[in-house]
Each structure stands twice: as C-alpha cells, then as structure tokens.
Design a protein around this motif. Structure first.
Motif, PDB file in Angstrom:
ATOM      1  N   UNK A  98       0.821  -1.214   0.000  1.00  0.00           N
ATOM      2  CA  UNK A  98       0.000   0.000   0.000  1.00  0.00           C
ATOM      3  C   UNK A  98       0.854   1.262   0.000  1.00  0.00           C
ATOM      4  N   UNK A  99       1.921   1.246   0.806  1.00  0.00           N
ATOM      5  CA  UNK A  99       2.787   2.434   0.864  1.00  0.00           C
ATOM      6  C   UNK A  99       3.391   2.759  -0.493  1.00  0.00           C
ATOM      7  N   UNK A 100       3.775   1.724  -1.222  1.00  0.00           N
ATOM      8  CA  UNK A 100       4.365   1.953  -2.541  1.00  0.00           C
ATOM      9  C   UNK A 100       3.327   2.537  -3.501  1.00  0.00           C
ATOM     10  N   UNK A 101       2.108   1.996  -3.472  1.00  0.00           N
ATOM     11  CA  UNK A 101       1.024   2.537  -4.312  1.00  0.00           C
ATOM     12  C   UNK A 101       0.717   3.984  -3.938  1.00  0.00           C
ATOM     13  N   UNK A 102       0.674   4.245  -2.632  1.00  0.00           N
ATOM     14  CA  UNK A 102       0.357   5.594  -2.137  1.00  0.00           C
ATOM     15  C   UNK A 102       1.419   6.607  -2.573  1.00  0.00           C
ATOM     16  N   UNK A 103       2.692   6.245  -2.391  1.00  0.00           N
ATOM     17  CA  UNK A 103       3.771   7.182  -2.741  1.00  0.00           C
ATOM     18  C   UNK A 103       3.895   7.359  -4.252  1.00  0.00           C
ATOM     19  N   UNK A 104       3.663   6.287  -5.007  1.00  0.00           N
ATOM     20  CA  UNK A 104       3.719   6.445  -6.458  1.00  0.00           C
ATOM     21  C   UNK A 104       2.564   7.313  -6.948  1.00  0.00           C
ATOM     22  N   UNK A 105       1.404   7.169  -6.304  1.00  0.00           N
ATOM     23  CA  UNK A 105       0.266   8.034  -6.630  1.00  0.00           C
ATOM     24  C   UNK A 105       0.612   9.501  -6.366  1.00  0.00           C
ATOM     25  N   UNK A 106       1.264   9.766  -5.220  1.00  0.00           N
ATOM     26  CA  UNK A 106       1.683  11.141  -4.909  1.00  0.00           C
ATOM     27  C   UNK A 106       2.624  11.695  -5.983  1.00  0.00           C
ATOM     28  N   UNK A 107       3.548  10.856  -6.445  1.00  0.00           N
ATOM     29  CA  UNK A 107       4.490  11.288  -7.488  1.00  0.00           C
ATOM     30  C   UNK A 107       3.755  11.575  -8.788  1.00  0.00           C
ATOM     31  N   UNK A 108       2.807  10.696  -9.159  1.00  0.00           N
ATOM     32  CA  UNK A 108       2.049  10.908 -10.399  1.00  0.00           C
ATOM     33  C   UNK A 108       1.210  12.182 -10.329  1.00  0.00           C
ATOM     34  N   UNK A 109       0.664  12.470  -9.141  1.00  0.00           N
ATOM     35  CA  UNK A 109      -0.107  13.711  -8.986  1.00  0.00           C
ATOM     36  C   UNK A 109       0.784  14.936  -9.225  1.00  0.00           C
ATOM     37  N   UNK A 125      -5.309   5.001 -10.998  1.00  0.00           N
ATOM     38  CA  UNK A 125      -5.188   3.540 -10.977  1.00  0.00           C
ATOM     39  C   UNK A 125      -4.520   3.075  -9.692  1.00  0.00           C
ATOM     40  N   UNK A 126      -3.466   3.787  -9.250  1.00  0.00           N
ATOM     41  CA  UNK A 126      -2.764   3.401  -8.023  1.00  0.00           C
ATOM     42  C   UNK A 126      -3.623   3.610  -6.785  1.00  0.00           C
ATOM     43  N   UNK A 127      -4.307   4.725  -6.738  1.00  0.00           N
ATOM     44  CA  UNK A 127      -5.075   5.026  -5.525  1.00  0.00           C
ATOM     45  C   UNK A 127      -6.269   4.088  -5.375  1.00  0.00           C
ATOM     46  N   UNK A 128      -6.850   3.677  -6.509  1.00  0.00           N
ATOM     47  CA  UNK A 128      -7.963   2.731  -6.450  1.00  0.00           C
ATOM     48  C   UNK A 128      -7.492   1.357  -5.991  1.00  0.00           C
ATOM     49  N   UNK A 129      -6.325   0.934  -6.478  1.00  0.00           N
ATOM     50  CA  UNK A 129      -5.758  -0.339  -6.025  1.00  0.00           C
ATOM     51  C   UNK A 129      -5.474  -0.302  -4.527  1.00  0.00           C
ATOM     52  N   UNK A 130      -4.960   0.846  -4.056  1.00  0.00           N
ATOM     53  CA  UNK A 130      -4.641   0.990  -2.627  1.00  0.00           C
ATOM     54  C   UNK A 130      -5.913   0.939  -1.779  1.00  0.00           C
ATOM     55  N   UNK A 131      -7.006   1.538  -2.275  1.00  0.00           N
ATOM     56  CA  UNK A 131      -8.265   1.546  -1.522  1.00  0.00           C
ATOM     57  C   UNK A 131      -8.886   0.155  -1.446  1.00  0.00           C
ATOM     58  N   UNK A 132      -8.679  -0.622  -2.508  1.00  0.00           N
ATOM     59  CA  UNK A 132      -9.193  -2.000  -2.484  1.00  0.00           C
ATOM     60  C   UNK A 132      -8.449  -2.808  -1.431  1.00  0.00           C
ATOM     61  N   UNK A 133      -7.137  -2.596  -1.342  1.00  0.00           N
ATOM     62  CA  UNK A 133      -6.327  -3.346  -0.384  1.00  0.00           C
ATOM     63  C   UNK A 133      -6.569  -2.862   1.045  1.00  0.00           C
ATOM     64  N   UNK A 134      -6.699  -1.542   1.232  1.00  0.00           N
ATOM     65  CA  UNK A 134      -6.856  -0.970   2.579  1.00  0.00           C
ATOM     66  C   UNK A 134      -7.910   0.140   2.513  1.00  0.00           C
ATOM     67  N   UNK A 135      -9.179  -0.238   2.481  1.00  0.00           N
ATOM     68  CA  UNK A 135     -10.260   0.754   2.280  1.00  0.00           C
ATOM     69  C   UNK A 135     -10.431   1.739   3.432  1.00  0.00           C
ATOM     70  N   UNK A 136      -9.886   1.455   4.595  1.00  0.00           N
ATOM     71  CA  UNK A 136     -10.071   2.342   5.749  1.00  0.00           C
ATOM     72  C   UNK A 136      -8.863   3.254   6.005  1.00  0.00           C
ATOM     73  N   UNK A 137      -7.895   3.232   5.098  1.00  0.00           N
ATOM     74  CA  UNK A 137      -6.690   4.029   5.299  1.00  0.00           C
ATOM     75  C   UNK A 137      -7.017   5.508   5.092  1.00  0.00           C
ATOM     76  N   UNK A 138      -6.847   6.297   6.149  1.00  0.00           N
ATOM     77  CA  UNK A 138      -7.228   7.710   6.112  1.00  0.00           C
ATOM     78  C   UNK A 138      -6.393   8.500   5.113  1.00  0.00           C
ATOM     79  N   UNK A 139      -5.087   8.254   5.089  1.00  0.00           N
ATOM     80  CA  UNK A 139      -4.206   8.993   4.182  1.00  0.00           C
ATOM     81  C   UNK A 139      -4.560   8.736   2.717  1.00  0.00           C
ATOM     82  N   UNK A 140      -4.902   7.480   2.419  1.00  0.00           N
ATOM     83  CA  UNK A 140      -5.256   7.146   1.034  1.00  0.00           C
ATOM     84  C   UNK A 140      -6.561   7.835   0.637  1.00  0.00           C
ATOM     85  N   UNK A 141      -7.513   7.901   1.575  1.00  0.00           N
ATOM     86  CA  UNK A 141      -8.780   8.584   1.287  1.00  0.00           C
ATOM     87  C   UNK A 141      -8.552  10.070   1.003  1.00  0.00           C
TER      88      UNK A 141
END
Length: 502
Positions: free
Chosen positions: A436-447, A457-473
């Motif tokens: 999840x951390x890798x997806x989250x940080x790569x999403x930040x870089x793409x933004x 695509x990265x943020x949706x994958x991260x939400x599927x894996x950890x739907x309650x993660x506040x930072x990802x939301x």
C-alpha cells in the motif's frame, strides 16, 4: 666496397621496409638507441654516402670530415630524404632506396644524376634538435637543448618554478622536468621593446626575435577537483603509492584553515593525535572533503575552497560567513578504505545493508533527505547480487531491499524528484504487488507530474487493499479535485478554440 655492393650483400640479412606508397624503401643496418624519431621542423644531423643505382658515387659527409645538417620537412633536401629520415631513431644507420619521383625526377641533376635515376643513400642518424612553433605564428619558437624527465608537463593551473615573463607560461606547458630549452620570442609576446638581447638560435635568424635560455626546474601540480575551479588542490609534498580514500573511508588528517585575511579560523588534529572522520558523512567542509578524497597517504596539499562548497560544521559556522574563499593546509596522515562489497561474504553484505538502512533512517528523521537517500541507495548495492545467498539470506535481503527502496522513495518525494520516486515504488511493487505504501507514494508522485490516470489507478488499487486508510482517502480527494480542475481547464481551452473559429 661501393655503397651499392654493400647494399646487395645485406639484402638477405636485413628486412626491407616500404615507407609510404610511392616506392621509397629502407633497410636498417643498425638499430637506434631510442624510441623517438624527429618531427618536421627539427634540425637534423646525419652522416651519409650516396650513389646512383648502377651508377657513379655521389658526395659523402664522411669524405668531407663533417656531418650534414638540415631542417626536416622544409624542402631543404630531396623529398625521399625528408620522408625517410623522419622514420629514423638516434644512432640508427639505414639504406634508403629513393625512386626518381622522390628524388630529381625526369630532369635529373647533371652531370652525375641522369633523368629518372633511382638513388641509394647510406644514412646514419647522429642527433636532432627539436624546434617548435608554440603559437603557430612564429611568435614563440622553442628549441630543446636538453631533454627533460618522464612524460608529464605542467598544466594551466600548475605553479611552475622557472619562468620569467608572461610568454614563458606558454613555453613551460610544453616542457618536462629538467628540460633545458632555448626560446626565440617576438617582442609582442611579453618582452619590452628596449631589450638588448640578441637572437642566436640556430635556424631562427630573425633579428626581431629575442633569445632566452630556459630550464624547467620543477612545478607544483594544481588540480581542479570538480572542474569549475572552485575547489583547487596544490600538492606540496607528494604522497605514497596510488590508493586514495573512497566513500566510507576512515581518514586521519591534520589541517588548519585560514580565511581571506590570512587568520587561522580552524585547526584540526596533530602529529600525536590526528583528526579522524568518515568520508561522505558531512563531518567536514564539503570542498575540503572532496579534495581529501583525491589525496594519497602522507600527501601534503594546499586546498582552496569557494563559498559554494562550504558546509556548516564545527566552529566554522560563525567565522566562514565573512569569507568567500577558505584556504586549507592539509596532511593526509593515513586512511582505511571501506571494504568493497565484492570482497564481503554474505553475512557482511547483509550487516552492511542493515547498517546503511539504519543510518538512512536516522538521517531521514533529522530531515537530511539527500544524505538519507544516498544511504539507502548504497545499502541496496550491498545485496544487489545475491546469487551466493542461501534461501534464508535471500528472504532477508529481499526484505531489506524492499524497505530501503520504499524509504528512498519517501526521500525522493521530499526532494521533489518525482520520476525517481515512481521508479523506486515500481521496484517495490515488483516484489510486493499489494504494498500500500508503494502505491500511495507512487500516486503522490504521479499527482505531482500531472499523470492523473496512473495516479487514479494506483489510488484505487490501494483503496481496495486498505479501504479504511485515512491517508489514502485524503489522497483520493486531492486526485478528484485535480481531475475537476483539469476538466475545467480543458473546457476553457475548447471554448476558446470554438470562439476563435467562429
């Protein structure tokens, strides 16, 4: 015995060598004593005998009792001589067979040399004096009287002992240690018009030239460490061997630092107790450290550092602000190089990687993101090649590799290096596609690079894996906001295009 009969007897003993492609040949009767050969413009001294092939003998310097001198490559002799003698070494004796086209051609040289005559010369190379046009306009001519030692010549920044006027700086850069030369200078090259010194240089009879004898005694090498002339190192005492400190070396030095006013503002180490530090750990001035890493054991040097390469440390913090340049006198007492990874066993590699990761974490907490990134990168290199690892060691190495790359990605985000962030996160996801951390940080870089489709695509994958993660939301909300802004931007562009068309 005539020259031609001598040549005939030696045909089988000495190999024939062709010079060029116009029929000139040479047989070496005696090898030279050096490897050098003369250059065009050199004053050459030879002995010779000559004859027309199957014909009469020509003149001989031996019979005259004196050697023959000429300037090589300047048309003072026939072309066959210029080309053949240019291949000869000092002390060499050879027979040149010169075809008519490189001798006197169809005309000949009556009465001894008929038309289309082939000439044969037995030539002994005695010596030559090298004369160089250093400025290509005759402004500074140099004749070597005594050869110097070795190969090295002074470079532009080096400090030379031996020259006397501005024009000499041009000449000494062509000289070797111990070389003695005679220079012929035009008055416009740095000497006054009132000089009464007369020109006496052989082959340079121009009365407007001044003759000066110059000996290069020695010079001190000045090295431009970075290539921008902002860190300069002058060697006062040469060091031992060939080795130099590398990254991570344990170094012992003695140095003191002077400001522009000449006052000492920092002193480190003594003969009894040298100052010890680890290279690339930001423990000393950056410019000084770079210079020390080019030094050899026991080398003494004067290092000049521009303000661009200052680094806050020690008691310099309060003193260096008034100086744009610092001068260090440094002695590299000793050093121990860090063991290269290819000499380590598997346990040492894993331990070095663990230590590098630990050091990187401390630097990250201290918000020194660039140094932390360097630590993580170096840590990964220790375990880059794991073909000798056991299965357990490979699992440990993979865990360390993943952790270092992920932490390094966080550093790169802080440093604004978003492309590198994405690459590092991709490496992590190749090992662990659910990270999840890798997806989250790569999403930040793409933004940050406005690559919104990949970020989504990265943020949706991260939400599927950890739907309650506040930072990802929160990141997903920022993505939606950016997409909305981009859609509005596109709509405005389209509207402007339509209005212009109408």
């Amino acid at each position: 015995m005539t020259l031609f009969s001598l040549q005939s007897e030696l045909y089988s003993e000495f190999p024939l060598r062709e010079i060029g492609n116009q029929g000139l040949t040479k047989r070496i009767l005696r090898n030279g004593i050096t490897w050098q050969t003369p250059f065009s413009g050199d004053q050459v001294e030879v002995h010779f005998r000559g004859q027309v092939e199957n014909g009469p003998s020509l003149e001989s310097s031996y019979d005259k009792g004196s050697s023959f001198h000429f300037k090589l490559g300047h048309g003072e002799v026939i072309k066959g001589w210029d080309e053949g003698v240019a291949t000869m070494k000092k002390g060499e004796r050879a027979i040149l067979k010169i075809p008519p086209n490189l001798a006197y051609g169809e005309v000949g040289s009556p009465p001894l040399i008929p038309p289309n005559a082939t000439l044969i010369f037995d030539i002994e190379m005695l010596s030559w004096s090298t004369i160089r046009d250093l400025t290509s306009d005759g402004g500074i001519m140099k004749k070597i009287i005594k050869d110097g030692e070795g190969w090295a010549t002074p470079k532009e920044l080096d400090e030379v002992l031996g020259y006397l006027c501005p024009a000499m700086s041009i000449a000494v850069k062509t000289m070797r240690k111990g070389e003695v030369a005679e220079l012929a200078l035009k008055l416009s090259y740095g000497l006054t018009q009132n000089s009464n010194r007369a020109i006496e240089l052989d082959g340079l009879p121009d009365p407007n030239l001044i003759s000066i004898k110059l000996e290069l005694v020695s010079w001190k090498v000045v090295t431009d460490i970075v290539g921008d002339k902002k860190i300069l190192k002058k060697i006062n005492i040469a060091g031992e061997g060939f080795d130099r400190p590398n990254e991570g070396s344990q170094v012992k030095v003695i140095y003191f630092c002077k400001g522009e006013d000449g006052n000492i503002i920092e002193t480190k180490g003594s003969k009894e107790e040298p100052f010890e530090f680890t290279t690339q750990e930001e423990q000393v001035n950056e410019g000084l450290e770079r210079a020390i890493m080019t030094m050899k054991k026991a080398e003494h040097a004067l290092v000049t550092v521009n303000a661009e390469y200052f680094r806050d440390h020690s008691n310099l913090q309060g003193n260096k602000t008034n100086n744009k340049i610092l001068h260090y006198e440094v002695e590299l007492v000793d050093f121990i190089k860090e063991k290269p990874f290819w000499k380590m066993d598997t346990i040492e590699k894993l331990e070095a990687c663990e230590q590098g990761k630990h050091d990187g974490n401390l630097l990250f907490k201290a918000q020194n993101f660039r140094r932390a990134s360097q630590k993580y990168e170096k840590a990964v290199k220790y375990i880059e090649f794991d073909h000798t690892f056991s299965d357990g060691e490979k699992r440990h190495a993979n865990s360390l590799r993943l952790s270092c790359n992920l932490n390094n990605a966080a550093c790169k985000l802080k440093l604004g290096e978003y492309t590198e962030t994405a690459k590092l996160c991709t490496k992590v996801l190749e090992q662990d596609h659910l990270n999840v951390k890798a997806l989250y940080r790569r999403c930040q870089a793409y933004l940050k690079t406005s690559d919104l489709e990949k970020a989504e695509a990265d943020i949706k994958r991260a939400l599927i894996i950890d739907p309650n993660n506040r930072d990802i939301k929160l990141e997903y909300k920022e993505l939606k906001l950016k997409q909305k802004e981009y859609s509005k931007y596109e709509a405005n562009i389209f509207s402007t295009m339509v209005s212009r068309m109408n």
